[in-house]
Design a protein around this motif. Structure first.
Motif, short mmCIF file in Angstrom:
data_model
loop_
_atom_site.label_atom_id
_atom_site.label_comp_id
_atom_site.label_asym_id
_atom_site.label_seq_id
_atom_site.Cartn_x
_atom_site.Cartn_y
_atom_site.Cartn_z
N ARG A 32 0.91 -1.13 -0.04
CA ARG A 32 -0.08 0.11 0.14
C ARG A 32 0.87 1.08 0.10
NH1 ARG A 32 -5.05 -0.72 0.42
NH2 ARG A 32 -5.90 -2.53 1.07
N HIS A 33 0.34 2.41 -0.76
CA HIS A 33 1.10 3.57 -0.79
C HIS A 33 0.41 4.63 -0.93
CE1 HIS A 33 5.34 2.17 -1.93
NE2 HIS A 33 4.55 1.03 -2.58
N ARG A 34 0.90 5.70 -0.34
CA ARG A 34 0.08 7.09 -0.23
C ARG A 34 1.17 8.01 -0.87
NH1 ARG A 34 -4.97 8.97 1.53
NH2 ARG A 34 -5.00 7.07 2.52
N HIS A 35 0.75 9.14 -1.92
CA HIS A 35 1.75 10.09 -2.27
C HIS A 35 1.36 11.31 -1.88
CE1 HIS A 35 4.00 6.80 -4.29
NE2 HIS A 35 3.20 6.64 -5.03
N SER A 37 -1.04 14.04 -0.49
CA SER A 37 -2.36 13.88 -0.16
C SER A 37 -3.09 13.17 -1.28
CB SER A 37 -3.05 15.25 -0.24
OG SER A 37 -3.02 15.83 -1.48
N PRO A 39 -4.64 9.46 -2.89
CA PRO A 39 -5.54 8.39 -2.38
C PRO A 39 -4.46 7.20 -2.07
CG PRO A 39 -5.92 8.56 -4.87
CD PRO A 39 -4.97 9.63 -4.47
N GLU A 40 -5.13 6.49 -1.21
CA GLU A 40 -4.27 5.10 -1.08
C GLU A 40 -4.33 4.26 -1.94
OE1 GLU A 40 -3.56 3.13 2.91
OE2 GLU A 40 -5.27 1.90 2.12
N HIS A 41 -3.26 3.54 -2.61
CA HIS A 41 -3.35 2.82 -3.83
C HIS A 41 -2.44 1.73 -3.38
CE1 HIS A 41 -0.09 5.49 -4.34
NE2 HIS A 41 0.56 4.44 -5.22
N TYR A 54 -5.26 1.94 -8.46
CA TYR A 54 -5.81 3.22 -7.86
C TYR A 54 -7.30 3.22 -7.60
CZ TYR A 54 -1.85 6.23 -7.62
OH TYR A 54 -0.63 6.98 -7.20
#
Length: 117
Positions: A32-35, A37, A39-41, A54
């Protein structure tokens, strides 16, 4: 002449967990990643290419017309696993000039070509 290589593929999904389970049947492993602000993807590294899922939001464009392909070590076990939902199999495994191949549909309707390595 410069070398050009694909390094990123992004698909949008209505249900990330369901899409994750589907692609894990193909052998992908996600983190899981979030860059910032955003969305988590979900992200999976495939050699030099990153495959990301995404969430589909009202502001994101549909990727439904995108067709991608994966080379898998053995096609039959993947097809057996995916056959639990018969609507997933678009074209069953058959020999082709590119090797043994099948076309399946992910839970969001993206067509995925699978070729046995």
């Amino acid at each position: 002449m410069s070398h050009v290589a694909l390094n990123l593929v992004v698909l949008h999904s209505n249900d990330l967990e369901r899409a994750q389970r589907f692609y894990e049947c193909l052998g992908l492993q996600f983190t899981r990643h979030r860059h910032g602000s955003g969305p988590e993807h979900l992200s999976a590294e495939l050699g030099d290419c990153v495959f990301e899922l995404y969430p589909l939001s009202p502001n994101s464009a549909s990727t439904l017309g995108t067709r991608i392909g994966f080379s898998v070590p053995s096609l039959e076990p993947v097809i057996t696993t995916l056959s639990a939902d018969p609507s997933t199999i678009i074209s069953p495994p058959q020999d082709s000039p590119w090797g043994r191949r099948a076309v399946v549909s992910d839970p969001d309707g993206h067509r995925i070509e699978l070729v046995q390595a």
